[in-house]
Write an enzyme that holds these catalytic residues in place. Structure first.
Site, PDB file in Angstrom:
ATOM      1  N   ASP A   1     -66.863  59.512 -53.625  1.00  0.00           N
ATOM      2  CA  ASP A   1     -65.577  59.886 -53.048  1.00  0.00           C
ATOM      3  C   ASP A   1     -65.091  58.769 -52.123  1.00  0.00           C
ATOM      4  O   ASP A   1     -65.694  57.690 -52.069  1.00  0.00           O
ATOM      5  CB  ASP A   1     -65.678  61.226 -52.312  1.00  0.00           C
ATOM      6  CG  ASP A   1     -66.698  61.219 -51.172  1.00  0.00           C
ATOM      7  OD1 ASP A   1     -67.065  60.121 -50.687  1.00  0.00           O
ATOM      8  OD2 ASP A   1     -67.115  62.307 -50.749  1.00  0.00           O
ATOM      9  N   ALA A   2     -64.029  59.028 -51.389  1.00  0.00           N
ATOM     10  CA  ALA A   2     -63.437  58.012 -50.512  1.00  0.00           C
ATOM     11  C   ALA A   2     -64.393  57.556 -49.408  1.00  0.00           C
ATOM     12  O   ALA A   2     -64.199  56.488 -48.828  1.00  0.00           O
ATOM     13  CB  ALA A   2     -62.146  58.545 -49.904  1.00  0.00           C
TER      14      ALA A   2
END
Length: 139
Positions: free
Chosen positions: A20-21
């Protein structure tokens, strides 16, 4: 009563697309890893999943339970220890322990049964029957 069977360890290198980010593996990536670990497991015992399907059988996931403990990150190599357990004559369970080095990152289990034509069956693929004795050596 669960009857413990064989174990096999798969190795997954975390891809950037699985994160994810924050650079942490997204929770949705883990079930894909479990599937790969099961495929590796079946191949290691001489009953590749392609042979199971060729005989007209499927092995759907009936239940999935995951406990996340420590994050896996891009670039990590995750070792997935997969152990099969016999639940009863129809069902079996895989239990997974995911490690990065010595760190336990997650534990999980999936419950399975064979189906044929989408219908649960007590029948088992020939390739599975041939190795079933070594799957559960104590029983």
């Amino acid at each position: 009563m669960l009857v413990k069977g064989l174990s096999y360890t798969s190795h997954i290198e975390v891809r950037y697309a699985e994160t994810d980010a924050m650079g942490v593996v997204h929770h949705g990536s883990y079930p894909i890893w479990f599937e790969q670990a099961r495929i590796d497991f079946f191949k290691s015992i001489g009953a590749p999943y392609t042979a199971i399907e060729k005989e007209g059988f499927e092995s759907p996931v009936l239940e999935l339970v995951v406990r996340y403990r420590q994050p896996c990150k891009f670039g990590d190599t995750v070792d997935i220890e997969t152990t099969i357990y016999k639940v009863n004559t129809l069902k079996w369970k895989f239990q997974y322990r995911l490690f990065v080095g010595e760190t336990l990152c997650a534990t999980a289990s999936t419950l399975h049964a064979f189906t044929k034509g989408g219908v649960p069956t007590m029948e088992k693929p020939e390739c599975f029957r041939k190795v079933e004795g070594k799957l559960f050596p104590d029983k």
